[in-house]
Scaffold this motif. Sequence first.
Motif, PDB file in Angstrom:
ATOM      1  N   ALA A  28      15.438 -44.834 143.952  1.00  0.00           N
ATOM      2  CA  ALA A  28      15.007 -46.229 144.005  1.00  0.00           C
ATOM      3  C   ALA A  28      16.197 -47.169 144.179  1.00  0.00           C
ATOM      4  N   GLY A  29      15.875 -48.394 144.577  1.00  0.00           N
ATOM      5  CA  GLY A  29      16.911 -49.421 144.681  1.00  0.00           C
ATOM      6  C   GLY A  29      17.875 -49.214 145.828  1.00  0.00           C
ATOM      7  N   LEU A  30      17.396 -48.647 146.934  1.00  0.00           N
ATOM      8  CA  LEU A  30      18.301 -48.316 148.038  1.00  0.00           C
ATOM      9  C   LEU A  30      18.468 -49.498 148.992  1.00  0.00           C
ATOM     10  N   SER A  31      19.051 -50.572 148.476  1.00  0.00           N
ATOM     11  CA  SER A  31      19.360 -51.742 149.299  1.00  0.00           C
ATOM     12  C   SER A  31      20.863 -51.985 149.274  1.00  0.00           C
ATOM     13  N   ASP A  32      21.361 -52.550 150.351  1.00  0.00           N
ATOM     14  CA  ASP A  32      22.783 -52.896 150.394  1.00  0.00           C
ATOM     15  C   ASP A  32      23.105 -53.846 149.240  1.00  0.00           C
ATOM     16  N   GLY A  33      24.181 -53.550 148.553  1.00  0.00           N
ATOM     17  CA  GLY A  33      24.542 -54.301 147.355  1.00  0.00           C
ATOM     18  C   GLY A  33      24.303 -53.488 146.109  1.00  0.00           C
TER      19      GLY A  33
ATOM     20  N   ALA B 133      27.963 -53.416 145.482  1.00  0.00           N
ATOM     21  CA  ALA B 133      28.761 -54.533 145.988  1.00  0.00           C
ATOM     22  C   ALA B 133      30.247 -54.386 145.651  1.00  0.00           C
ATOM     23  N   LEU B 134      30.559 -53.667 144.573  1.00  0.00           N
ATOM     24  CA  LEU B 134      31.956 -53.489 144.177  1.00  0.00           C
ATOM     25  C   LEU B 134      32.719 -52.569 145.122  1.00  0.00           C
ATOM     26  N   ALA B 135      32.004 -51.797 145.948  1.00  0.00           N
ATOM     27  CA  ALA B 135      32.656 -50.894 146.901  1.00  0.00           C
ATOM     28  C   ALA B 135      33.065 -51.701 148.129  1.00  0.00           C
ATOM     29  N   THR B 136      34.341 -52.055 148.202  1.00  0.00           N
ATOM     30  CA  THR B 136      34.813 -52.923 149.287  1.00  0.00           C
ATOM     31  C   THR B 136      35.731 -52.210 150.275  1.00  0.00           C
TER      32      THR B 136
ATOM     33  N   GLU C   4      32.489 -42.924 149.517  1.00  0.00           N
ATOM     34  CA  GLU C   4      32.090 -42.271 148.266  1.00  0.00           C
ATOM     35  C   GLU C   4      30.658 -42.638 147.889  1.00  0.00           C
ATOM     36  N   GLU C   5      30.245 -43.870 148.169  1.00  0.00           N
ATOM     37  CA  GLU C   5      28.857 -44.267 147.922  1.00  0.00           C
ATOM     38  C   GLU C   5      27.904 -43.452 148.793  1.00  0.00           C
ATOM     39  N   SER C   6      28.323 -43.165 150.033  1.00  0.00           N
ATOM     40  CA  SER C   6      27.509 -42.327 150.911  1.00  0.00           C
ATOM     41  C   SER C   6      27.392 -40.919 150.351  1.00  0.00           C
ATOM     42  N   ARG C   7      28.488 -40.410 149.813  1.00  0.00           N
ATOM     43  CA  ARG C   7      28.442 -39.070 149.203  1.00  0.00           C
ATOM     44  C   ARG C   7      27.533 -39.075 147.978  1.00  0.00           C
ATOM     45  N   LEU C   8      27.510 -40.200 147.259  1.00  0.00           N
ATOM     46  CA  LEU C   8      26.633 -40.304 146.094  1.00  0.00           C
ATOM     47  C   LEU C   8      25.167 -40.210 146.515  1.00  0.00           C
ATOM     48  N   LEU C   9      24.817 -40.857 147.611  1.00  0.00           N
ATOM     49  CA  LEU C   9      23.454 -40.749 148.132  1.00  0.00           C
ATOM     50  C   LEU C   9      23.158 -39.319 148.556  1.00  0.00           C
ATOM     51  N   TYR C  10      24.123 -38.647 149.153  1.00  0.00           N
ATOM     52  CA  TYR C  10      23.975 -37.239 149.531  1.00  0.00           C
ATOM     53  C   TYR C  10      23.645 -36.396 148.295  1.00  0.00           C
ATOM     54  N   VAL C  11      24.351 -36.651 147.207  1.00  0.00           N
ATOM     55  CA  VAL C  11      24.079 -35.918 145.965  1.00  0.00           C
ATOM     56  C   VAL C  11      22.649 -36.184 145.503  1.00  0.00           C
ATOM     57  N   GLY C  12      22.224 -37.457 145.541  1.00  0.00           N
ATOM     58  CA  GLY C  12      20.870 -37.784 145.124  1.00  0.00           C
ATOM     59  C   GLY C  12      19.820 -37.092 145.974  1.00  0.00           C
ATOM     60  N   ILE C  13      19.994 -37.129 147.284  1.00  0.00           N
ATOM     61  CA  ILE C  13      19.021 -36.517 148.196  1.00  0.00           C
ATOM     62  C   ILE C  13      18.917 -35.017 147.965  1.00  0.00           C
ATOM     63  N   THR C  14      20.042 -34.359 147.776  1.00  0.00           N
ATOM     64  CA  THR C  14      20.043 -32.897 147.651  1.00  0.00           C
ATOM     65  C   THR C  14      19.598 -32.415 146.271  1.00  0.00           C
ATOM     66  N   ARG C  15      19.161 -33.338 145.395  1.00  0.00           N
ATOM     67  CA  ARG C  15      18.564 -32.908 144.121  1.00  0.00           C
ATOM     68  C   ARG C  15      17.112 -32.482 144.320  1.00  0.00           C
TER      69      ARG C  15
ATOM     70  N   ARG D 223      12.484 -65.010 147.404  1.00  0.00           N
ATOM     71  CA  ARG D 223      12.684 -64.770 148.825  1.00  0.00           C
ATOM     72  C   ARG D 223      13.232 -63.362 149.037  1.00  0.00           C
ATOM     73  N   GLY D 224      12.618 -62.611 149.953  1.00  0.00           N
ATOM     74  CA  GLY D 224      13.035 -61.235 150.207  1.00  0.00           C
ATOM     75  C   GLY D 224      14.204 -61.160 151.168  1.00  0.00           C
ATOM     76  N   VAL D 225      15.404 -61.097 150.617  1.00  0.00           N
ATOM     77  CA  VAL D 225      16.605 -61.102 151.463  1.00  0.00           C
ATOM     78  C   VAL D 225      17.295 -59.743 151.507  1.00  0.00           C
ATOM     79  N   ARG D 226      16.863 -58.814 150.678  1.00  0.00           N
ATOM     80  CA  ARG D 226      17.538 -57.514 150.659  1.00  0.00           C
ATOM     81  C   ARG D 226      17.202 -56.705 151.912  1.00  0.00           C
ATOM     82  N   LYS D 227      18.158 -55.881 152.294  1.00  0.00           N
ATOM     83  CA  LYS D 227      17.969 -54.981 153.427  1.00  0.00           C
ATOM     84  C   LYS D 227      18.177 -53.550 152.962  1.00  0.00           C
ATOM     85  N   PRO D 228      17.556 -52.589 153.636  1.00  0.00           N
ATOM     86  CA  PRO D 228      17.753 -51.191 153.226  1.00  0.00           C
ATOM     87  C   PRO D 228      19.204 -50.785 153.389  1.00  0.00           C
ATOM     88  N   THR D 229      19.634 -49.823 152.591  1.00  0.00           N
ATOM     89  CA  THR D 229      21.012 -49.362 152.633  1.00  0.00           C
ATOM     90  C   THR D 229      21.449 -49.018 154.049  1.00  0.00           C
ATOM     91  N   ARG D 230      22.659 -49.402 154.367  1.00  0.00           N
ATOM     92  CA  ARG D 230      23.192 -49.155 155.710  1.00  0.00           C
ATOM     93  C   ARG D 230      23.250 -47.665 156.029  1.00  0.00           C
TER      94      ARG D 230
END
Length: 651
Positions: A492-497, A502-505, A512-523, A541-548
């Motif tokens: 859940a919560g797969l929106s940019d930010g 947001a701290l990943a600049t 590393e955030e992409s690798r974290l998603l990889y870990v989540g998916i492969t569970r 207002r719905g301003v969030r976008k799905p994770t890049r």
Amino acid sequence: MTPDEILASLDAEQQQVARTIHGPVCVLAGAGTGKTRAITHRIAYGVRVNAYAPQSVLAVTFTSRAAGEMRDRLRRLGVSGVTARTFHSAALRQLRHFWPDAVGGRLPTVVSHKAPYVARAAKSVGLSLDRLAVRDLASEIEWAKVSLVAPEDYPDVAPARGRPPAAGFAPPVVSDVMRAYEEAKAEDVALDFEDILLLTADLLNRNREVAGAVRGRYRHFVVDEYQDVSPLQHFLLDSWLGGRDAICVVGDPSQTIYSFAGASPSYLLGFRAAFPHAELIRLVRDYRSTPQVVGLANGLGGDESVRLVAQRPSGPEVSFRAYGDDDSEANGIADRVASLLSSGVSAGEIAILYRTNGQSEAFEEALAGRGIGYVVRGGERFFDRDEVRRAMLLLRAAAVAEVDDVGVAVREACAEVGWAEEAPAGRGAVRERWDSLQAIVGLADEWEGSLRGFVDDLADRAEAQHAPVVDGVTLTTMHAAKGLEWDAVFIAGLSDGLLPIALATTEEAIREESRLLYVGITRARIHLTLSYARARREGARGVRKPTRFLARRWPDSHRLPPTPPKAAAADLTARDLRLFEELKAWRLAHAQADAKPAFTVLVDTSLAEIAERRPRTLGELATVRGIGQTKLDRYGREILELVESDGLRGR
């Protein structure tokens, strides 16, 4: 078990790992490829062909659960005597053993939390810190110590490595706090967890007798999750090895998710540079997940050297969902969880994953409102629970006598502290206590030895914090989910930010955030649902976008699914809204009396449904969503009285 029998259940690449029992070995093992199976069979095979004695093997990993799983698997393979522990556990045992003779006196107290000493250190250098600043500085001190960065070097090293200002302080100030922190510990003759590793390595490198004893005992090393090794852990490992090369390391570059805490994949990626004659073996056959899940994981662009090849039959397509707001997302996921439960998937095989701990509350409320049990990983430790400690004391006393049936003895002991054959209805503290005791009963049903052996096994599990599985939907962060797996996973919560956070600049932080998603998916084994909410609150207002990372995979991400039907306060008539507000006031009074959040009494959707339907009997009230037997017994009469009194006023 014979050597051939040990190899028989392995695939070709896993057999290669098991047969390569000498010299340096590097195993690149993707998610779900059976790495723990391969390395435990390697140890068992080496013992069975007399390549080494089990007592000469030291297997280290990063979690107590993983170490406990290694021991369990080795026991099932007929091998005992292998030391399988975390880095800290192995080092602490050695330090306690050698300290009295090598240093003198008792080992200093090991403190489990840095915060009191950080606060003291900050005060001594003229800083006044709040709780969050103390926590941030404690984390930074831990990073510096595991990275082998001394206080005097910190002002130069931290900026060069891209470390953000800890608690907003300049590096020289952090350096002063680090010095004062070490002085405060020294005054109290105390050690932190990093000191355990440092002092063990120091003893090995300075004391020939200690080094001779440890290196004489341990001649063969296995290191799991090698991509997460820190410089400090690698320093200790080198000290254990003492220039030898009888080491097997296992890791996956695509699962490097702890760089922020000092872990470095460079040791895994540079293993063959350190050991040019090392054998390199790749495990890529994924036995965990369906081709649909594996395909999505591969599409994230992880390390190509371990690109997964699915071995399971085809399953359902990965589901992508978008919701209007966070509450809608939580309720939508809870409804899908309920559907899975109805279809026969057990609660213990379902997990909801998210990026930060703060996201869990909405899911707790949504599941509680539907009477669905859940377990939040990262809460109270299993073996610290009162009912578990009491049950273990009773079992220890019972083990003095000979017992014919371990299962019966365990049930009798657990019954004395609240267990029964039938689970209590509803959720709450009573059900949580029963779940804990039922987990012990479940272990007993699988146990094949004596009661004394079972009690000893529980003690080993308690020391290693290797808790049994408690039934319930798992709520946890993607970081904490590493090493685990479920039939059905919701991320859940797969929106940019939020992901990437947001701290990943920097580029590396985003990777590393992409690798974290990889870990989540492969569970996920079979069912995988990915979702995000376009707004934080209803009506915003719905301003969030799905994770890049998945933007191209999201099918028509701007189209929202229908909001799950619910009785919302906004839909109530003025008369029903008056009762809804009275119910909220009644709920608040109970919550304050019990010192608990209001939603643990009843959630808003349940109150709104009561106000709308106005049940007149306990039977009618029991049909309201979120009203289980426990809530019915405790609150039923009061709720019906409120409904009746409001009805009388309305006449």
